[in-house]
Motif scaffolding. Structure first.
Motif, short mmCIF file in Angstrom:
data_model
loop_
_atom_site.label_atom_id
_atom_site.label_comp_id
_atom_site.label_asym_id
_atom_site.label_seq_id
_atom_site.Cartn_x
_atom_site.Cartn_y
_atom_site.Cartn_z
N SER A 168 -5.68 10.99 -2.48
CA SER A 168 -7.24 11.11 -2.96
C SER A 168 -7.74 9.71 -3.00
CB SER A 168 -6.99 11.57 -4.50
OG SER A 168 -6.20 10.57 -5.37
N GLU A 169 -7.01 8.53 -2.71
CA GLU A 169 -7.25 7.20 -2.81
C GLU A 169 -6.92 6.80 -1.25
OE1 GLU A 169 -9.04 5.61 -5.19
OE2 GLU A 169 -8.53 7.49 -6.64
N PRO A 170 -7.89 5.91 -0.65
CA PRO A 170 -7.65 5.49 0.67
C PRO A 170 -6.50 4.53 0.71
CG PRO A 170 -9.52 4.63 -0.02
CD PRO A 170 -9.39 5.60 -1.01
N SER A 171 -6.18 3.79 -0.51
CA SER A 171 -5.29 2.79 -0.58
C SER A 171 -4.90 2.29 -2.06
CB SER A 171 -5.88 1.43 0.06
OG SER A 171 -4.93 0.51 -0.08
N VAL A 172 -3.54 2.57 -2.27
CA VAL A 172 -3.05 2.01 -3.75
C VAL A 172 -2.21 1.09 -3.74
CG1 VAL A 172 -2.12 3.13 -5.79
CG2 VAL A 172 -3.75 4.44 -4.40
N THR A 173 -2.60 -0.12 -4.16
CA THR A 173 -1.22 -1.06 -4.28
C THR A 173 -0.38 -0.69 -5.48
OG1 THR A 173 -2.82 -2.49 -3.53
CG2 THR A 173 -0.84 -3.71 -4.34
N ILE A 174 0.88 -0.88 -5.19
CA ILE A 174 2.16 -0.63 -6.15
C ILE A 174 3.15 -1.50 -5.90
CG2 ILE A 174 1.46 1.89 -6.38
CD1 ILE A 174 4.03 2.46 -5.01
N ASP B 243 0.64 -1.18 0.01
CA ASP B 243 0.05 0.08 -0.09
C ASP B 243 0.70 1.49 0.05
OD1 ASP B 243 -1.75 1.99 0.30
OD2 ASP B 243 -2.62 1.20 2.10
N ALA B 244 0.67 1.83 -1.13
CA ALA B 244 1.73 3.09 -1.34
C ALA B 244 1.34 4.15 -0.33
CB ALA B 244 1.70 3.74 -2.57
N VAL B 245 -0.28 4.32 -0.16
CA VAL B 245 -0.69 5.49 0.70
C VAL B 245 -0.12 5.51 2.07
CG1 VAL B 245 -2.82 6.60 1.61
CG2 VAL B 245 -2.76 5.88 -0.99
N THR B 246 -0.08 4.12 2.45
CA THR B 246 0.30 4.03 3.90
C THR B 246 1.99 4.10 3.97
OG1 THR B 246 -1.40 2.32 4.50
CG2 THR B 246 0.54 2.16 5.80
N PHE B 247 2.52 3.82 3.13
CA PHE B 247 3.95 3.91 3.17
C PHE B 247 4.33 5.34 2.93
CE2 PHE B 247 8.31 3.97 1.19
CZ PHE B 247 9.11 2.96 1.90
N LEU C 149 6.47 9.55 -10.23
CA LEU C 149 5.45 8.56 -10.98
C LEU C 149 5.89 6.94 -10.59
CD1 LEU C 149 5.11 10.14 -14.37
CD2 LEU C 149 3.67 10.47 -12.32
N PHE C 150 4.98 6.27 -10.22
CA PHE C 150 5.33 4.89 -9.93
C PHE C 150 3.99 4.24 -10.39
CE2 PHE C 150 6.98 7.49 -6.38
CZ PHE C 150 8.48 6.97 -6.39
N THR C 151 4.41 3.26 -11.24
CA THR C 151 3.27 2.19 -11.76
C THR C 151 2.37 1.32 -10.74
OG1 THR C 151 4.87 1.96 -13.94
CG2 THR C 151 2.93 0.40 -13.77
N ILE C 152 1.04 1.35 -10.99
CA ILE C 152 0.24 0.49 -10.13
C ILE C 152 0.43 -0.72 -10.44
CG2 ILE C 152 -2.19 0.26 -9.41
CD1 ILE C 152 -2.58 3.14 -10.26
N SER C 153 0.42 -1.65 -9.49
CA SER C 153 0.46 -3.20 -9.24
C SER C 153 -0.66 -3.67 -9.96
CB SER C 153 0.80 -3.84 -8.03
OG SER C 153 0.52 -5.18 -8.24
N GLU C 154 -0.56 -4.97 -10.86
CA GLU C 154 -1.67 -5.61 -11.43
C GLU C 154 -2.49 -6.36 -10.23
OE1 GLU C 154 -3.17 -5.38 -14.45
OE2 GLU C 154 -1.59 -3.85 -14.83
#
Length: 167
Positions: free
Chosen positions: A86-92, A58-62, A161-166
């Motif tokens: 802007s998002e509560p959680s984003v996995t990257i 989770d990039a937001v937490t990091f 910029l960091f690419t979002i994980s699938e």
């Protein structure tokens, strides 16, 4: 034999599609590492990392943890440090040590070039399948440096910029 030729052609197309997808993934990784190395050079940061490890998380937490690690330093100078996602959680997928180094460098730069009682805002959002982190401040920083170089459009913030994980 006509069926065998069709199967061979289908197999070739699937194999070729797999190769193209792998080449695209490799290009993304090379581009990502190139961007990281460029950001480290621009920030004057030298990495002691030999074999950085990729992680999915989770990039937001990091980012929130990295920002919080500068809270005391900002409070000493009465600088308001905020983080808004802007998002509560984003996995990257990223190399946490690089992300921490780059983001930390930007925040430290903002602290160093901000006056007491000023503001530093860190924001994150998802744009075009990328996790974007922005650091902006009230200090002289980049805007003044670019203005001195007679730039037409001085920047007020830096973006990563960091690419979002699938996954």
């Amino acid at each position: 034999t006509g069926l065998n030729v069709t199967n061979i052609v289908k197999g070739y197309r699937e194999q070729r599609r797999g190769i193209v997808e792998m080449e695209q993934a490799n290009a993304k990784v090379r581009n990502y590492i190139s961007n990281i190395n460029y950001a480290l050079q621009v920030g004057g940061v030298r990495s002691a990392l030999r074999d950085p490890e990729w992680r999915t998380g989770d990039a937001v937490t990091f980012v929130r943890m990295v920002v919080e690690s500068y809270r005391d330093q900002c409070q000493e100078r009465h600088i308001e440090l905020t983080y808004a996602a802007s998002e509560p959680s984003v996995t990257i997928e990223t190399m946490p040590s690089y992300l921490k180094t780059i983001l930390g460098s930007y925040i430290e730069n903002a602290i160093n070039y901000s006056k007491d009682f000023s503001k530093i805002a860190v924001t994150s959002m998802v744009e075009n399948d990328c996790f974007v982190v922005k650091v902006s401040d009230d200090g002289i920083g980049i805007a003044a440096c670019l203005a001195l170089l007679e730039s037409e459009e001085p920047m007020g913030k830096i973006e990563c910029l960091f690419t979002i994980s699938e996954e």
